[in-house]
Scaffold this motif. Structure first.
Motif, PDB file in Angstrom:
ATOM      1  N   SER A   1      -7.563 -79.538 -21.490  1.00 25.67           N
ATOM      2  CA  SER A   1      -7.448 -78.078 -21.540  1.00 25.67           C
ATOM      3  C   SER A   1      -6.617 -77.571 -20.375  1.00 25.67           C
ATOM      4  O   SER A   1      -5.796 -76.663 -20.509  1.00 25.67           O
ATOM      5  CB  SER A   1      -8.851 -77.445 -21.513  1.00 25.67           C
ATOM      6  OG  SER A   1      -9.592 -77.857 -22.627  1.00 25.67           O
TER       7      SER A   1
ATOM      8  N   VAL B   1      -3.090 -78.031 -21.133  1.00 27.86           N
ATOM      9  CA  VAL B   1      -2.539 -77.080 -22.099  1.00 27.86           C
ATOM     10  C   VAL B   1      -2.281 -75.742 -21.463  1.00 27.86           C
ATOM     11  O   VAL B   1      -1.256 -75.090 -21.703  1.00 27.86           O
ATOM     12  CB  VAL B   1      -3.482 -76.951 -23.306  1.00 27.86           C
ATOM     13  CG1 VAL B   1      -3.023 -75.839 -24.226  1.00 27.86           C
ATOM     14  CG2 VAL B   1      -3.544 -78.274 -24.066  1.00 27.86           C
ATOM     15  N   THR B   2      -3.229 -75.297 -20.662  1.00 27.38           N
ATOM     16  CA  THR B   2      -3.137 -73.945 -20.097  1.00 27.38           C
ATOM     17  C   THR B   2      -2.352 -73.901 -18.814  1.00 27.38           C
ATOM     18  O   THR B   2      -1.864 -72.835 -18.412  1.00 27.38           O
ATOM     19  CB  THR B   2      -4.540 -73.406 -19.851  1.00 27.38           C
ATOM     20  OG1 THR B   2      -5.238 -74.286 -18.946  1.00 27.38           O
ATOM     21  CG2 THR B   2      -5.323 -73.294 -21.154  1.00 27.38           C
TER      22      THR B   2
ATOM     23  N   LYS C   1       0.500 -73.945 -16.243  1.00 29.48           N
ATOM     24  CA  LYS C   1       1.938 -73.707 -16.317  1.00 29.48           C
ATOM     25  C   LYS C   1       2.721 -74.679 -15.467  1.00 29.48           C
ATOM     26  O   LYS C   1       3.943 -74.735 -15.509  1.00 29.48           O
ATOM     27  CB  LYS C   1       2.248 -72.281 -15.894  1.00 29.48           C
ATOM     28  CG  LYS C   1       1.557 -71.240 -16.761  1.00 29.48           C
ATOM     29  CD  LYS C   1       2.153 -69.895 -16.515  1.00 29.48           C
ATOM     30  CE  LYS C   1       1.417 -68.843 -17.345  1.00 29.48           C
ATOM     31  NZ  LYS C   1       1.751 -68.913 -18.740  1.00 29.48           N
TER      32      LYS C   1
ATOM     33  N   ARG D   1       4.934 -77.254 -17.423  1.00 25.75           N
ATOM     34  CA  ARG D   1       6.051 -76.863 -18.271  1.00 25.75           C
ATOM     35  C   ARG D   1       7.382 -77.502 -17.906  1.00 25.75           C
ATOM     36  O   ARG D   1       8.133 -77.869 -18.780  1.00 25.75           O
ATOM     37  CB  ARG D   1       6.193 -75.333 -18.259  1.00 25.75           C
ATOM     38  CG  ARG D   1       4.976 -74.589 -18.799  1.00 25.75           C
ATOM     39  CD  ARG D   1       4.743 -74.876 -20.248  1.00 25.75           C
ATOM     40  NE  ARG D   1       3.572 -74.184 -20.743  1.00 25.75           N
ATOM     41  CZ  ARG D   1       3.135 -74.289 -21.982  1.00 25.75           C
ATOM     42  NH1 ARG D   1       3.785 -75.041 -22.837  1.00 25.75           N
ATOM     43  NH2 ARG D   1       2.046 -73.651 -22.366  1.00 25.75           N
TER      44      ARG D   1
ATOM     45  N   HIS E   1       2.077 -82.288 -25.202  1.00 28.60           N
ATOM     46  CA  HIS E   1       1.263 -81.338 -25.962  1.00 28.60           C
ATOM     47  C   HIS E   1       0.944 -81.884 -27.341  1.00 28.60           C
ATOM     48  O   HIS E   1      -0.168 -81.668 -27.860  1.00 28.60           O
ATOM     49  CB  HIS E   1       1.994 -80.007 -26.059  1.00 28.60           C
ATOM     50  CG  HIS E   1       1.949 -79.215 -24.782  1.00 28.60           C
ATOM     51  ND1 HIS E   1       2.494 -77.957 -24.656  1.00 28.60           N
ATOM     52  CD2 HIS E   1       1.425 -79.505 -23.567  1.00 28.60           C
ATOM     53  CE1 HIS E   1       2.318 -77.519 -23.435  1.00 28.60           C
ATOM     54  NE2 HIS E   1       1.659 -78.456 -22.749  1.00 28.60           N
TER      55      HIS E   1
ATOM     56  N   LYS F   1      -8.241 -72.132 -28.829  1.00 35.54           N
ATOM     57  CA  LYS F   1      -7.343 -71.693 -27.766  1.00 35.54           C
ATOM     58  C   LYS F   1      -6.262 -72.730 -27.510  1.00 35.54           C
ATOM     59  O   LYS F   1      -5.094 -72.385 -27.275  1.00 35.54           O
ATOM     60  CB  LYS F   1      -8.166 -71.440 -26.504  1.00 35.54           C
ATOM     61  CG  LYS F   1      -7.334 -70.912 -25.340  1.00 35.54           C
ATOM     62  CD  LYS F   1      -8.208 -70.640 -24.124  1.00 35.54           C
ATOM     63  CE  LYS F   1      -7.359 -70.102 -22.965  1.00 35.54           C
ATOM     64  NZ  LYS F   1      -8.177 -69.839 -21.759  1.00 35.54           N
ATOM     65  N   SER F   2      -6.675 -74.002 -27.539  1.00 34.87           N
ATOM     66  CA  SER F   2      -5.682 -75.068 -27.324  1.00 34.87           C
ATOM     67  C   SER F   2      -4.593 -75.032 -28.400  1.00 34.87           C
ATOM     68  O   SER F   2      -3.428 -75.219 -28.130  1.00 34.87           O
ATOM     69  CB  SER F   2      -6.374 -76.428 -27.317  1.00 34.87           C
ATOM     70  OG  SER F   2      -5.433 -77.453 -27.210  1.00 34.87           O
TER      71      SER F   2
ATOM     72  N   LYS G   1      -3.735 -72.364 -30.342  1.00 37.66           N
ATOM     73  CA  LYS G   1      -2.936 -71.146 -30.237  1.00 37.66           C
ATOM     74  C   LYS G   1      -1.932 -71.222 -29.091  1.00 37.66           C
ATOM     75  O   LYS G   1      -0.887 -70.568 -29.125  1.00 37.66           O
ATOM     76  CB  LYS G   1      -3.849 -69.943 -30.036  1.00 37.66           C
ATOM     77  CG  LYS G   1      -4.591 -69.500 -31.283  1.00 37.66           C
ATOM     78  CD  LYS G   1      -5.390 -68.227 -30.999  1.00 37.66           C
ATOM     79  CE  LYS G   1      -6.046 -67.710 -32.268  1.00 37.66           C
ATOM     80  NZ  LYS G   1      -6.804 -66.449 -32.018  1.00 37.66           N
ATOM     81  N   SER G   2      -2.267 -72.005 -28.073  1.00 41.63           N
ATOM     82  CA  SER G   2      -1.374 -72.064 -26.917  1.00 41.63           C
ATOM     83  C   SER G   2      -0.007 -72.655 -27.237  1.00 41.63           C
ATOM     84  O   SER G   2       0.940 -72.461 -26.482  1.00 41.63           O
ATOM     85  CB  SER G   2      -2.039 -72.868 -25.799  1.00 41.63           C
ATOM     86  OG  SER G   2      -2.193 -74.227 -26.196  1.00 41.63           O
TER      87      SER G   2
END
Length: 1645
Positions: free
Chosen positions: A315, A318-319, A321, A324, A333, A356-357, A359-360
Motif C-alpha cells: 500500500s 502504491v500511495t 509518490k 514515481r 504497480h 483504494k489501491s 483506484k490509484s
C-alpha cells in the motif's frame, strides 16, 4: 603457447590483416562482413590466421576484439582441425581469465562470448577448459563464471552431467567472494543455471542423461539461497543487491515447489520487504513476493502476520509518490496488482485498501496496468467488494473497451508488440463485463443500452463474440426479471430492430471469424426476439437453432460459404415474408443500404449486405420504391472499383427474380442520365472520366443486363429480350469501341469479357425457356460474328486472359439457340477456335501450377466441348473426317505442344462420336482407314500424352468399326487388350512403346476392310517426314504389320502399293525410316516376288538412290537368291538369244535394267559366299551383256527432277550402258571373288572392260585373275563360255577368244581337256575376218608357247605356219605385231633344227617391218629378229649372217628409235647379231647409257668403234652401209635421221681415201645436203659435219690442200657451222637439248 598453428595462405593473411587494422578506427561491422566472406572460400586458413593474431602480444586490444567477432561469424564447425580448436580455446580462456590490469574487460567479454559460441559445436573441449578453472575453494575468475552461465543456458541438455559438480563447487567458493563484480558474476551465472534447470525439468525426456529430480537440484541450491539471503542481500552494494534479487526469481522456481521449504522461505519475507528503499528497483522485490504468494496453497498459506506486512508495504508503494521517478514503476504497480489479486481471498478486512489501491492506478495508461486494473475490478466484483458497478467501474470498463477498440483500428505495426497488448486490454474488458453480468449486478437499463449500442458499430466487430455473449446473458436475465415483475418490454430507441437484424446477419456471414461470432450473433438474435421483434420472428425459435446446429457440424475449413449465405438469405426471405407491416421491408432495405458504406468494397460483409439488399428488394411490393432505390445505387456506385460492381451485380441478380421491370427501368434511367454528358450535376461518375474509364461503366452495364437476364423468370424475360436487352448489350459494346477509335484487338479486356458473358447469359436464358416456349434470337448471326472477331483479335503469343475461353463458351451456348448453323459456318467456327488455342505457347506442359496453367487447362477443356457440340450439330456422314482435316494441320506440327493439343481434341471427339454410333449409323467408306492411318504414327511420338491419346483414339475407332464389321476381339477381352496397350504406350522404355504400337497396329490391320487397304497405306505414308523421326518409323512399322498380316489380300494392289512406297521414299531423308520403308518392299516381295521385281525393273536408268535402296533391301532377305535367279532369267544370253535377237522379243525390253538390278542386289548381300552356285552364272551373264552392249559412250538421260549426284570428291556414278554393266560385274566379283576384284582394281581392269577398244584386254585380265585365284569357279565359267568361240556374234566371239587366249598360257586348260578344241578354234580365228579376233587368236597362240612349252614342239609346224600367215598378208599393225611377238615366244621353245630354214624367210619378214610406223610393230620385228639370231647358231648361221649384213644399218640406227620399246628390242637384237659379222670387243659399249643418253655420244662412240672394226675386217660391209645410211637419212623420225647423219660422217672418217674415191658418194651427199632445211637444228648440224668430213676425205684423195690440214677438226667444224648459219641468215643457232649436248661433245673433242 604449446600448440602451433600452420602458416595460412599469403593472400588471406594480407586481406585479414588489412581488415583488422580497421578495428582501431571502429569499423567492426565491415570487419565481420569481410571475415565472413573470406571464410566461405578458405575457412580453415582464415581461422588459423585469426588464432595466430590472438596469440601475438603486439596486436592491439581492439584488433583482438575484432578477431573474436570475426571468429564468431564464421561457421567454426567447417574445416577446423582439432589442434586449431584447442589453440583457440586455450588463448580465449587465457585472455578471459587475465587480471584486470593485464586485459580490458572488452577483450575478456569478447573471449567469453567466443567460448560460449564455440561450445555450440565443440561443447566437450570448452566445458573441460571451464571446469579446469573452477576448482573447489579456489576463487574463480569473473568471466569464468559468466561463461559457464552462458554455456549452460545455451546447451541445457548437454550441461546436465556437469550441473551437480558445478553447483557443488560454487557452494565452496561463494563464501570467499568479497569482490562486488565477482559476486555479481556469480549471481548472473546462478541465474542462468537455474533457468537451464527449469527448462530441463519441464522437458527432461529430451535429454539422454539419466533423470535428475527436482529434490536433487533443490538440495544443491538451498545452501546457496540461504547464504544469498542472509549474507549478500543485506549488502550495501546496490549492484550486488540487484543481482541477488534477479537470481532469486529463477532459484525460487525450483525451491518453492517443495512444500517442506515453503515455511523457511516464508520466514524470509520480512527480509525481502526490508529491501524496499529509495535506491533499488522495487519491481524485482515485488516480483519475488509474487512468486512466493503464487506458490502458496490453501494447505500451506502465508501466515497472517506476513500478509499484513505485505499489504502495508505494498500500500505504501502504491500511495507513495517517492516511487514515481523510478524506471520500473509501472511494471511494479502491475505486479502489486497481481499480488493484491492473490491476497484478496484473505483480505476481507482490507476491502477499502484494495479498492483504494485499484483506484490509484486508474489514470495509468500502460496496457499492463490497465489489464491489471480490469482484472482487479473483476476480482472485486466476484468477491463482493463492489456494491454496484455503475459509476467508476462501468465507466472504466467502457473507456478501456473504447480506447483499445480505437487503437486497434490503427495499423498494427504502429502499436507496441503489434497490438497484442491492446488486444489483451480489449479481451480483459469483455471478460470483466461477463463477470459483472454473471454476478447479477449488471442488469440495469444503462448497461443494456450501452451494450446494445456497441453491436451496430463496426469497430467492435472483433469483440463481438464476447459482447454478444454478454448481451445474451443480460437479455435472459432481463427476461426473467420481466416475467417475475410482469412488466412489458422496455422499448429502446436505438438501435432499431432492422439495424440489429442487418448487423447480426452480416456478422453471421463469417461465422468462424472472431472466435466464432456467427453462432454468438444468431443466438443473440434469438435472445432479442421476445423483446424487440414481432410477427417476423415467429419461427425463429426453430430456424435459428437449426442454423446453429448446421454451424456446429462444420469448421472454418469445411464450411461451404455459398451454401451458408444461401441459408442466411433464405432465413431473411422467410422473415420478410412473415412481416405484416408494409414499411418493415422498406426500412430494412434502407438500413442494409446504409450499412453497406461501413464496410470495405472487397469485404465479405459488404458482399453479403448486397445480396441481402437484393433479397429484401425482391420481397418489396412497391415497384416505384424499388426502382428509386436501385437508381440511387446505380448513381452512387464506384464503377472503377471491381469489388463494388460485383456487389451491386449480386444485388441485381437476386432482385431480378421478382423485379425485372424495376431493374430495367432503373438501368434505362441511369443510361439516359449518362447520355446527358459530363455537365450532369447528379451523375458524378461521368465527370472527368477518360474514355477508357467510361468504358468501364459500359462494361458494368453489360454485366447488369446479363445478370438480370440470367436470373429473371422466362415469362418476364423473353418479351423484353430481343426488343430491349440484346440491343442494349450490342449498343454498349459497339459504342465503347467506336468512342475509343480502336479495333477489337485494342479494346479493353474487361469490356470484352463482359460482352462475352452477356451473350452467354442471354443464350442460356433463351435455352432455359425450353420447348414449351420456343424462342428465336434475331441477333444470333451478329453476335456470332462479334465473337469470331474477338477470337481472331486475341494474340497468339500469350494467354493472359480468359477471353478465348469465354468466347468459345458463348459460341457453344449461342449455337444451341434456334436457327441451326450451316456446315460452312460450323467449319469456320472450328477452324478459328483451333487456330486461336493451338498456336499458344506451351504453358500447360510446365511444372508451374499457377493461374496461367489453370487458364490453359480450362481453355483446352472449353475447346473440346465446343468442338464436340459443333460436331454433333452437323448432320452429314463425313462430319468426323471433315473435322479431322481441320485438325491435321496441327497434328503434323513440329511443335510438340501443338500436336498434343490436337491429339487431345481428336481423342475427345472420337470418344464423343462413339457414344452416338449405333448399328444404323451411316459411316462413310474410308473413314476408318483414313483416321486410323492418321493416328497410328503418333503411338510412337516423343510425348507420352500424345501416345496415350493416339491409343485411346484408335480404340474408339475400333469400337466404331465393330458396329459395321465383325472383329476378332470382343467385349471384355477387347477392352482389356486395348487398356493394356494404352498403358504400355505411356512407358518410358522405347522398346516397350514400340511393342505396344505394333500390337495396336495388328489390331487395326485385322479390322481393316480389304477395300480400305490402299487408302490406309497412303494415309500412313503421307505423314512421312512431316512430324518426327519416331513417327516416321512408326508409320513404316505399321505398314510392315499390314503387309505381314494381310499379305493374301494384296494381290491386286501390289503395283499401287509399290508406287505409293516409291513416291514417299523420295520424300524421306532420315536413313532409319528409309530403311524401314525399303524393308516393307521386301516384305511384299516375300509373297509377291514377281510383281515386285517387275515393278522395280521399270525404274529408269541410271538407278537413283531410292531404287538402289529398294534392291538392296531385297538382297538383305533370305530369298535374295530367288531374286537373282529371277533376274538372271530375264537376261537374254546364249545361243537362243543370239538366234532370236533380231526376230524374237526378249524377256524384258531393257536388259540393262536387269543388269543394274543384279549389281544392286549383289552389293546388298551380307557376305559373298551367299552367292554360291550363282556366281558363274552371274559372271557369264554380265560378260555376255557387256559384249552385247553398244560401243556408244552416250550417257543415259538423268531422271526428271532427281539428277544424279555423287558426294563431293568422289568419282561420278556410272552413267553409260557399259559403265553400268561393268559396275554390276564389279559388284559381283567384289562380293564373290574378292581377290579377283583386287587384281582388277590394281591393274585398272574395270577401265579396260568399260572401254570397247580395250575390252579384250580387260577380259584377258579377268581370265588371268580367275586363274590366279585358286577358289574361283573357273570350270563352270569355261563351260558356259565355250560356245562363245563359235558364236555368230562377233562381239561375243571376241569375248570368248580373249578369255581362252589368256587361259592358253596356263596349265589348267590342259587339265580340263580343252587345249585341242581351243587350239583349233584359235588357229581358225587367225584367218577370221575380224582383226580383233585374229589379234586375240594370235595372242592366244603366243600365250600357249609360254604356258604349254611341251605342246609347242608337238604343234610347231602348225604354229609357225599359222603365225607367219598374218605377216604374209595385209593385216592390221596390231595383228602383225602380235604375230611377231607370238613367233618370238614360239622360237624360244624350239631348237634350231625345229626352225630349219624358216629362219631366213622369217628374218626377211621381220626386216621388212623395221621401218614400220607403229613402234610396237618395230619392237616386235626387232624382237623376232633377235630371237631368230638366238636360234641360228650352228647349221644356219651363214644364211642368217646375210640377213644380218642386210639389216646392220637398221640395227645400228634404231638403237636411237623414238619408241623406247623398239629401241630396247633393237638394242637386244644388235647384241645378238654382232657376232654374225665378226664384231668383237663390244662388251664395254653395251650399257644403259646407250639408250638413255640424251646427247647420243655413247651411240656415236659405238658406231665409231663398229665402223673401225668393219673398216679393218669387212670393208665391203662398210661400203654397203653407205647405201643403207643414205636411205635412213630420209626417215620420218628425227632420232634416226640424226643417227644416220652421224653414221655418215663416221663412215667417211673410217674409210681409206682411195676407197672414198672409188665409191659413188653422190647419193649420200645429196641426201645429206637435203637435210640443210631439216626442222631439227641438231640434224642439220650433223648433216653439215658429215658433208664436211666427206668433202675433206675427197680432197685428201685428190691431193687438194684445204683448211682441214691447218685447222683442227673441231675448229674447222665450228667454222663450217658458223658459215652455214650465216649463209642461211639464222644468226646464232638456238641451244636446244640436242644441240647443247652436241656442242659440248664438239668442245670436248
Amino acid at each position: 603457447m604449446a600448440d602451433t598453428v600452420g602458416q595460412p595462405n599469403g593472400g588471406v593473411h594480407h586481406r585479414i590483416s588489412n581488415l583488422l587494422r580497421l578495428a582501431d578506427e571502429g569499423g567492426h561491422k565491415d570487419i565481420a562482413a569481410g571475415v565472413m566472406q573470406a571464410a566461405r572460400v578458405q575457412p580453415a586458413a582464415v581461422a588459423s590466421l585469426l588464432v595466430q593474431i590472438l596469440q601475438q602480444d603486439e596486436v592491439s586490444v581492439r584488433q583482438k576484439v575484432a578477431a573474436y567477432e570475426g571468429l564468431r561469424t564464421m561457421p567454426l564447425e567447417q574445416g577446423m582441425e582439432a589442434g586449431l580448436i584447442g589453440s583457440l580455446i586455450a588463448v580465449a580462456s587465457q585472455q578471459m581469465r587475465a587480471a584486470p590490469e593485464e586485459a580490458l574487460s572488452e577483450l575478456q567479454a569478447a573471449a567469453s562470448d567466443t567460448l560460449a559460441a564455440l561450445a555450440g559445436s565443440y561443447f566437450g573441449p570448452v566445458m573441460r577448459e571451464l571446469q579446469k578453472h573452477l576448482r573447489p575453494f579456489v576463487l574463480p575468475a569473473e568471466f569464468t563464471l559468466l561463461t559457464l552461465g552462458k554455456v549452460m543456458a545455451a546447451s541445457v541438455y548437454r550441461c546436465v552431467p556437469f550441473l551437480g559438480i558445478t553447483l557443488t563447487t560454487m557452494q565452496t567458493v561463494m563464501r570467499g567472494i568479497e569482490n562486488s563484480r565477482r559476486r555479481g558474476a556469480f549471481c548472473t551465472a546462478l541465474e542462468c543455471m537455474c533457468g537451464a534447470i527449469s527448462t530441463y525439468l519441464r522437458s527432461w525426456e529430451r535429454s539422454t542423461y539419466p533423470q535428475i529430480t527436482l529434490q536433487r537440484f533443490s538440495a544443491y541450491l538451498l545452501p546457496m539461497y540461504q547464504y544469498l539471503i542472509s549474507a549478500w542481500l543485506p549488502s550495501e552494494d546496490m549492484e550486488v543487491k540487484l543481482a541477488v534479487l534477479k537470481a532469486l526469481g529463477p532459484m525460487l522456481n525450483i525451491l518453492l515447489p517443495r512444500k517442506d521449504l515453503q515455511n523457511q522461505i516464508h520466514g524470509d519475507i520480512p527480509l525481502l520487504l526490508a529491501q524496499y528503499g529509495e535506491n533499488i528497483e522495487a519491481f524485482y522485490i515485488t516480483q519475488v513476493l509474487g512468486q512466493i504468494l503464487q506458490a502458496s496453497s490453501s494447505n500451506n498459506p502465508i501466515p497472517e502476520v506476513h500478509v499484513e506486512a505485505i499489504s502495508h508495504t505494498l500500500s505504501y508503494q502504491v500511495t507513495s509518490k517517492a516511487q514515481r521517478p523510478y524506471r520500473l514503476c509501472r511494471e511494479n504497480h502491475t505486479e502489486i496488482s497481481h499480488v493484491f489479486l492473490q491476497l484478496v481471498p484473505g483480505m476481507a478486512s482490507w476491502k477499502h485498501l484494495c479498492i483504494k489501491s485499484v483506484k490509484s492506478v486508474l489514470t495509468d495508461g500502460s496496457p499492463r496496468v490497465r489489464v491489471a486494473v480490469l482484472q482487479a475490478i473483476g476480482t472485486l466484483v466476484s468477491a463482493g467488494y463492489l456494491d454496484k458497478v455503475e459509476g467508476w467501474p462501468l465507466n472504466y470498463i467502457a473507456l478501456q473497451l473504447a480506447v483499445s477498440t480505437n487503437s486497434l483500428e490503427r495499423p498494427m505495426r504502429s502499436l507496441p508488440l503489434g497490438g497484442l497488448l491492446e488486444k489483451m486490454v480489449q479481451k480483459t474488458s469483455l471478460a470483466t463485463l461477463e463477470i459483472i453480468i454473471a454476478s447479477g449486478r449488471g442488469i440495469s437499463q444503462e448497461l443494456w443500452v450501452r451494450l446494445l449500442g456497441y453491436v451496430p458499430r463496426t469497430p467492435y466487430t472483433d469483440s463481438m463474440t464476447p459482447l454478444c455473449g454478454c448481451l445474451r446473458i443480460l437479455a435472459a436475465k432481463r427476461q426473467q426479471h420481466r416475467q417475475a415483475a410482469h412488466d412489458c418490454r422496455e422499448p429502446v430507441a436505438s438501435p432499431t430492430p432492422q439495424q440489429l437484424l442487418a448487423r447480426l446477419l452480416v456478422l453471421s456471414a463469417s461465422p468462424f471469424e472472431g472466435e466464432g461470432r456467427g453462432v454468438a450473433a444468431l443466438l443473440l438474435l434469438n435472445a432479442l426476439r421476445p423483446e424487440m421483434y414481432g410477427d417476423e420472428a415467429e419461427q425463429w425459435w426453430m430456424e435459428i437453432p437449426a442454423m446453429v446446429q448446421y454451424l456446429d457440424g462444420h469448421s472454418k475449413f469445411s464450411l461451404d460459404q455459398t451454401a451458408w449465405e444461401h441459408k442466411l438469405l433464405e432465413f431473411l426471405q422467410k422473415t420478410l415474408g412473415r412481416s405484416k407491416e408494409g414499411g418493415w421491408s422498406q426500412d430494412l432495405s434502407r438500413e442494409l443500404g446504409r450499412q453497406m458504406g461501413s464496410y470495405a468494397n472487397a469485404s465479405v460483409e459488404k458482399a453479403f449486405l448486397c445480396k441481402a439488399l437484393g433479397t429484401a428488394l425482391a420481397m418489396n411490393k412497391d415497384v416505384a420504391s424499388v426502382t428509386g432505390q436501385l437508381r440511387e445505387l446505380l448513381r452512387m456506385a464506384d464503377y472503377l472499383n471491381g469489388a463494388e460492381t460485383e456487389c451491386l451485380d449480386s444485388c441485381l441478380q437476386l432482385c431480378a427474380r421478382d423485379q425485372l421491370d424495376a431493374i430495367l427501368r432503373a438501368l434505362g434511367d441511369f443510361e439516359e442520365e449518362m447520355a446527358e454528358g459530363e455537365d450532369s450535376w447528379h451523375l458524378s461518375l461521368c465527370k472527368g472520366l477518360a474514355p477508357q474509364e467510361r468504358d468501364r461503366v459500359k462494361s458494368t452495364l453489360l454485366l447488369f443486363y446479363s445478370s438480370a437476364a440470367a436470373q429473371a423468370p422466362p415469362q418476364q424475360l423473353l418479351p423484353r429480350l430481343a426488343e430491349e436487352i440484346v440491343p442494349k448489350i450490342l449498343h454498349h459494346y459497339s459504342t465503347s469501341s467506336q468512342a475509343l477509335g480502336l479495333n477489337a484487338r485494342q479494346m479493353d479486356t474487361a469490356l470484352t469479357l463482359r460482352f462475352i458473358e452477356s451473350i452467354s447469359a442471354v443464350s442460356l436464358a433463351v435455352q432455359r425457356s425450353g420447348e414449351s416456349q420456343p424462342h428465336q434470337l434475331p441477333h444470333k448471326q451478329v453476335l456470332l460474328s462479334q465473337l469470331l472477331e474477338i477470337i481472331k483479335a486475341e494474340p497468339r503469343s500469350s494467354l493472359l486472359s480468359p477471353v478465348r475461353q469465354e468466347a468459345m463458351v458463348a459460341i457453344g451456348h449461342l449455337s444451341k439457340v434456334k436457327q441451326p448453323l450451316s456446315c460452312e459456318k460450323n467449319q469456320e467456327l472450328m477452324e478459328q477456335c483451333l487456330d486461336s488455342v493451338f498456336s499458344l505457347p506451351p504453358q500447360e506442359f510446365t511444372e508451374d501450377m499457377g493461374p496461367i496453367q489453370t487458364l490453359y487447362a480450362s481453355t483446352m477443356a472449353t475447346l473440346e466441348g465446343l468442338m464436340q457440340m459443333l460436331l454433333e450439330e452437323e448432320e452429314t456422314p463425313e462430319r468426323l473426317q471433315g473435322t479431322f482435316r481441320l485438325l491435321q494441320r496441327w497434328l503434323v506440327s513440329e511443335q510438340v505442344w501443338e500436336r498434343a493439343r490436337a491429339m487431345r481434341v481428336s481423342t475427345h471427339l472420337l470418344k464423343a462420336y462413339l457414344q452416338t454410333v449405333t448399328i444404323t449409323t451411316q459411316i462413310p467408306p474410308g473413314q476408318f482407314s483414313t483416321l486410323a492411318g492418321t493416328l497410328g504414327p503418333y503411338t510412337c511420338d516423343s510425348l507420352g500424352s500424345i501416345r496415350q491419346g493416339a491409343g485411346d483414339a484408335i480404340g474408339c475407332l475400333l469400337d466404331i468399326q465393330v458396329a459395321k464389321q465383325p472383329w476378332t476381339l470382343r467385349g471384355r477381352d477387347k477392352a482389356w487388350a486395348l487398356r493394356r496397350v494404352c498403358q504400355e504406350l505411356q512407358s518410358a522404355d522405347p522398346e516397350e512403346v514400340w511393342d505396344a504400337s505394333i500390337k495396336l497396329a495388328k489390331l487395326v490391320s485385322r479390322a481393316l476392310p480389304k477395300a480400305e487397304i490402299l487408302p490406309f497405306t497412303q494415309t500412313l505414308l503421307e505423314s512421312l517426314g512431316a512430324v518426327s523421326q519416331a513417327c516416321d518409323q512408326a508409320s513404316v512399322l505399321w505398314f510392315h504389320t499390314l503387309l505381314t498380316d494381310r499379305a493374301s489380300d494384296l494381290t491386286d494392289t501390289v503395283q499401287a502399293i509399290l508406287s505409293i512406297t516409291s513416291t514417299y521414299l523420295r520424300c524421306l531423308e532420315d536413313p532409319e525410316p528409309r530403311g524401314l520403308l525399303a524393308q516393307a518392299v521386301s516384305l511384299l516381295a516375300q509373297h509377291h516376288q514377281e510383281a515386285v521385281v517387275t515393278y522395280l525393273l521399270q525404274h529408269p536408268l541410271p538407278l537413283d538412290k531410292d531404287s538402289k535402296e529398294l534392291w538392296a533391301a531385297l538382297a538383305a532377305e533370305d530369298f535374295f537368291q530367288d531374286i537373282l535367279k529371277d533376274l538372271l532369267d530375264r537376261i537374254p544370253r546364249g545361243p537362243a538369244a543370239e538366234q532370236g535377237a533380231e526376230t524374237q522379243e526378249v524377256a524384258v525390253t531393257n536388259p540393262l535394267s536387269v543388269v543394274c538390278a543384279i549389281g544392286e542386289v549383289v552389293m546388298g548381300t551380307a557376305v559373298g559366299d551367299a552367292l554360291g552356285s550363282l556366281l558363274p552364272e552371274l559372271c557369264y551373264a554380265l560378260l555376255y551383256q557387256l559384249s552385247c552392249t553398244p560401243d556408244s559412250d552416250t550417257p543415259l538421260p538423268s531422271r526428271a527432277g532427281r539428277p544424279l549426284a555423287s558426294p563431293k570428291g568422289a568419282a561420278p556414278p556410272p552413267s553409260t550402258p557399259r559403265s553400268l554393266t561393268v559396275a554390276a560385274l564389279r559388284a559381283v566379283l567384289a562380293k564373290g571373288l574378292q581377290d579377283v576384284a583386287r587384281i582388277l582394281d590394281k591393274e585398272r581392269g574395270w577401265c579396260l572392260l568399260e572401254d570397247p577398244r580395250s575390252f579384250p584386254e580387260g577380259v584377258s585380265l579377268l581370265a588371268r585373275a580367275l586363274v590366279q585365284v585358286g577358289d574361283a569357279p573357273l570350270d563352270r565359267i569355261l563351260q558356259l563360255l565355250s560356245p562363245s568361240l563359235s558364236s555368230p556374234c562377233e562381239d561375243w566371239r571376241v569375248t570368248g577368244t580373249a578369255f581362252y587366249a589368256e587361259l592358253l598360257g596356263h596349265p589348267g586348260l590342259q587339265q580340263r581337256k580343252l587345249l585341242r578344241p581351243v587350239l583349233e578354234q584359235l588357229v581358225a580365228g587367225v584367218s577370221d575376218e575380224s582383226d580383233s579376233i585374229r589379234w586375240l587368236a594370235v595372242r592366244g597362240l603366243g600365250n600357249m608357247a609360254q604356258g604349254q612349252p611341251h605342246k609347242v614342239k608337238t604343234h610347231r609346224q602348225l604354229l609357225l605356219d599359222t603365225l607367219r600367215h598374218p605377216l604374209a598378208e595385209p593385216s592390221s599393225p596390231q595383228v602383225v605385231g602380235e604375230s611377231m611377238r607370238a613367233l618370238s615366244k614360239t622360237l624360244g621353245q624350239l631348237s634350231e633344227s625345229d626352225v630349219g630354214r624358216l629362219s631366213q624367210p622369217m628374218a626377211a619378214q621381220a626386216r621388212a617391218h623395221f621401218p614400220h610406223e607403229d613402234g610396237a610393230v618395230r619392237a616386235a620385228a626387232f624382237g623376232l629378229f633377235g630371237a631368230l639370231a638366238g636360234s641360228a647358231q650352228h647349221k644356219h648361221r651363214q644364211l642368217f649372217a646375210g640377213e644380218v649384213r642386210s639389216s646392220w644399218a637398221a640395227l645400228m640406227l634404231h638403237v636411237r628409235d623414238p619408241s623406247p620399246e623398239a629401241a630396247t628390242a633393237c638394242y637386244t637384237a644388235f647384241q645378238a647379231c654382232a657376232p654374225f659379222i665378226g664384231l668383237t670387243g663390244l662388251e664395254g659399249a653395251f650399257d644403259s647409257g646407250l639408250l638413255t643418253g640424251a646427247s647420243g655420244e655413247r651411240h656415236r662412240h659405238l658406231m665409231g668403234h663398229v665402223c673401225k672394226q668393219l673398216a679393218q675386217k669387212d670393208p665391203a660391209l662398210l661400203e654397203s652401209l653407205v647405201t643403207e645410211t643414205s636411205l635412213h637419212l630420209h626417215s620420218r623420225w628425227e632420232g634416226i635421221r640424226l643417227a644416220a647423219a652421224k653414221l655418215a660422217g663416221i663412215l667417211a672418217e673410217n674409210m681409206e681415201a682411195q676407197h672414198v674415191q672409188q665409191l659413188d658418194l653422190g647419193t649420200l651427199l645429196c641426201s645429206l645436203r637435203a637435210l640443210h632445211g631439216d626442222p631439227s637444228t641438231a640434224v642439220e648440224i650433223a648433216a653439215a659435219e658429215a658433208v664436211s668430213t666427206i668433202s675433206q676425205k675427197q680432197r685428201v684423195a685428190l691431193q687438194e690442200p684445204g683448211p682441214s690440214h691447218t685447222a683442227p677438226r673441231g675448229q674447222g667444224r665450228l667454222l663450217f657451222v658458223r658459215k652455214l648459219f650465216k649463209r642461211k641468215g639464222k644468226g646464232r643457232p638456238p641451244a636446244g637439248p640436242l644441240d647443247t649436248a652436241e656442242s659440248e661433245s664438239v668442245s670436248s673433242s
